[in-house]
Design a protein around this motif. Structure first.
Motif, mmCIF file in Angstrom:
data_model
loop_
_atom_site.group_PDB
_atom_site.id
_atom_site.type_symbol
_atom_site.label_atom_id
_atom_site.label_comp_id
_atom_site.label_asym_id
_atom_site.label_seq_id
_atom_site.Cartn_x
_atom_site.Cartn_y
_atom_site.Cartn_z
ATOM 1 N N TYR A 3 0.880 -1.100 -0.048
ATOM 2 C CA TYR A 3 -0.155 -0.117 -0.004
ATOM 3 C C TYR A 3 0.744 1.144 0.070
ATOM 4 O O TYR A 3 1.956 1.131 0.449
ATOM 5 C CB TYR A 3 -0.847 0.008 1.318
ATOM 6 C CG TYR A 3 -0.277 -0.129 2.606
ATOM 7 C CD1 TYR A 3 0.264 0.922 3.371
ATOM 8 C CD2 TYR A 3 0.019 -1.426 3.108
ATOM 9 C CE1 TYR A 3 0.855 0.378 4.458
ATOM 10 C CE2 TYR A 3 0.455 -1.786 4.325
ATOM 11 C CZ TYR A 3 0.970 -0.521 5.113
ATOM 12 O OH TYR A 3 1.588 -0.909 6.163
ATOM 13 N N PRO A 4 0.216 2.429 -0.329
ATOM 14 C CA PRO A 4 1.337 3.647 -0.490
ATOM 15 C C PRO A 4 1.743 4.042 0.801
ATOM 16 O O PRO A 4 1.244 3.640 1.903
ATOM 17 C CB PRO A 4 0.224 4.562 -0.863
ATOM 18 C CG PRO A 4 -0.902 3.855 -1.868
ATOM 19 C CD PRO A 4 -1.005 2.702 -0.980
ATOM 20 N N LYS A 5 3.192 4.461 0.908
ATOM 21 C CA LYS A 5 3.844 4.786 1.784
ATOM 22 C C LYS A 5 3.415 5.875 2.896
ATOM 23 O O LYS A 5 3.779 5.748 4.100
ATOM 24 C CB LYS A 5 5.092 5.192 1.760
ATOM 25 C CG LYS A 5 5.482 6.407 0.872
ATOM 26 C CD LYS A 5 6.715 6.838 0.451
ATOM 27 C CE LYS A 5 6.876 8.246 -0.380
ATOM 28 N NZ LYS A 5 8.195 8.286 -1.020
ATOM 29 N N GLN A 6 2.299 6.579 2.300
ATOM 30 C CA GLN A 6 1.453 7.614 3.336
ATOM 31 C C GLN A 6 0.733 6.895 4.148
ATOM 32 O O GLN A 6 0.142 7.915 5.134
ATOM 33 C CB GLN A 6 0.846 8.885 2.289
ATOM 34 C CG GLN A 6 -0.312 8.275 1.560
ATOM 35 C CD GLN A 6 0.290 8.099 0.174
ATOM 36 O OE1 GLN A 6 1.304 7.487 -0.052
ATOM 37 N NE2 GLN A 6 -0.507 8.753 -0.992
ATOM 38 N N ALA A 13 -5.247 2.502 4.208
ATOM 39 C CA ALA A 13 -4.977 2.769 2.981
ATOM 40 C C ALA A 13 -6.422 2.639 2.017
ATOM 41 O O ALA A 13 -6.608 3.201 1.131
ATOM 42 C CB ALA A 13 -4.066 2.043 2.246
ATOM 43 N N ASP A 119 -6.678 2.750 -4.025
ATOM 44 C CA ASP A 119 -6.728 3.965 -4.364
ATOM 45 C C ASP A 119 -8.098 4.447 -4.593
ATOM 46 O O ASP A 119 -8.993 3.810 -4.926
ATOM 47 C CB ASP A 119 -5.858 3.980 -5.802
ATOM 48 C CG ASP A 119 -5.275 5.561 -6.193
ATOM 49 O OD1 ASP A 119 -5.853 6.435 -5.220
ATOM 50 O OD2 ASP A 119 -4.566 5.575 -6.827
ATOM 51 N N THR A 145 -3.969 8.656 -4.388
ATOM 52 C CA THR A 145 -2.793 8.699 -3.701
ATOM 53 C C THR A 145 -1.572 9.173 -4.619
ATOM 54 O O THR A 145 -0.432 9.246 -4.004
ATOM 55 C CB THR A 145 -2.651 7.026 -3.663
ATOM 56 O OG1 THR A 145 -2.423 6.315 -4.805
ATOM 57 C CG2 THR A 145 -3.724 6.594 -2.667
ATOM 58 N N GLN A 146 -1.620 9.043 -5.915
ATOM 59 C CA GLN A 146 -0.655 9.764 -6.627
ATOM 60 C C GLN A 146 -0.661 11.135 -6.599
ATOM 61 O O GLN A 146 0.443 12.124 -6.894
ATOM 62 C CB GLN A 146 -0.608 9.184 -8.094
ATOM 63 C CG GLN A 146 -0.291 7.468 -8.131
ATOM 64 C CD GLN A 146 -0.289 7.114 -9.476
ATOM 65 O OE1 GLN A 146 0.370 7.624 -10.342
ATOM 66 N NE2 GLN A 146 -1.317 6.014 -9.601
#
Length: 210
Positions: A3-6, A13, A119, A145-146
């Motif tokens: 999953y995205p690092k944030q 996420a 996302d 997310t991006q």
């Protein structure tokens, strides 16, 4: 599954799927919506669609190519729904494909970056050209997310006279149909001005991120 690092966990996420859309996603969502409006996209007809792990992926764990037009058409249906304010009692005919309605003539799709789960996607439309019998729309899709546009779809929607079997000229039809034409042209002019203003202020961002 990554999953995205944030995010601190996969559950966090995927919280865009929860009621309220997830607290961590709220600032991402606001930033993209605000940017899209500045770029000339219509705020009232935007939609958000969450990526579904079991349904939306291809064998490479990316969003299926045909999913993007489906998302764009979800937004475009809301654009059609916005015509109700101008068509009034004729709106039911448009939605039922009776008398004067709408028909998608064609579209092109430009995929800019792969998207995968988890996302959520903001989908927004702006008008690029308006003629008496058709309009050209640009529908863009942002990954939360991006933080950028991941796909663009452009195409023409034709106003079609189902009684005569040919495109309908809204100005010649007159009445509320002429009102719709003038409203769409006014909207196009507003959106074009905002888009040009944004591009003039953000040339590097336009090239690098969008």
């Amino acid at each position: 599954m990554s999953y995205p690092k944030q995010f601190g966990s996969l559950l966090e996420a995927s919280s865009y799927q929860s009621p309220g859309g997830g607290a961590k996603y709220a600032p991402m969502r606001k930033k993209i919506v605000d940017t899209a409006v500045e770029m000339g996209y219509d705020a009232e007809t935007m939609v958000e669609v969450g990526v579904v792990w079991a349904d939306d992926h291809d064998p490479f764990q990316h969003i299926k190519n045909h999913q993007y037009p489906h998302w764009a058409n979800t937004c475009n249906l809301r654009v059609f729904q916005s015509f109700e304010a101008h068509l009034k009692d004729k709106f039911k005919d448009l939605m039922a494909a009776r008398h004067i309605g709408v028909m998608v003539k064609g579209f092109s799709l430009d995929l800019k970056a792969p998207v995968n789960f988890p996302d959520s996607i903001i989908v927004a439309n702006r008008l690029a050209e308006v003629k008496p019998d058709r309009y050209k729309g640009v529908t863009s899709m942002w990954s939360l997310t991006q933080g950028r546009i991941v796909a663009n779809m452009e195409g023409y929607v034709v106003f079609f006279d189902y009684d005569k079997g040919r495109p309908a000229n809204l100005l010649e039809a007159g009445g509320v149909h002429a009102d719709l034409y003038h409203a769409l042209e006014a909207r196009r002019a507003r959106e074009e001005k905002r888009a040009l203003d944004w591009e003039a202020k953000n040339p590097k961002k336009l090239r690098a991120k969008f």
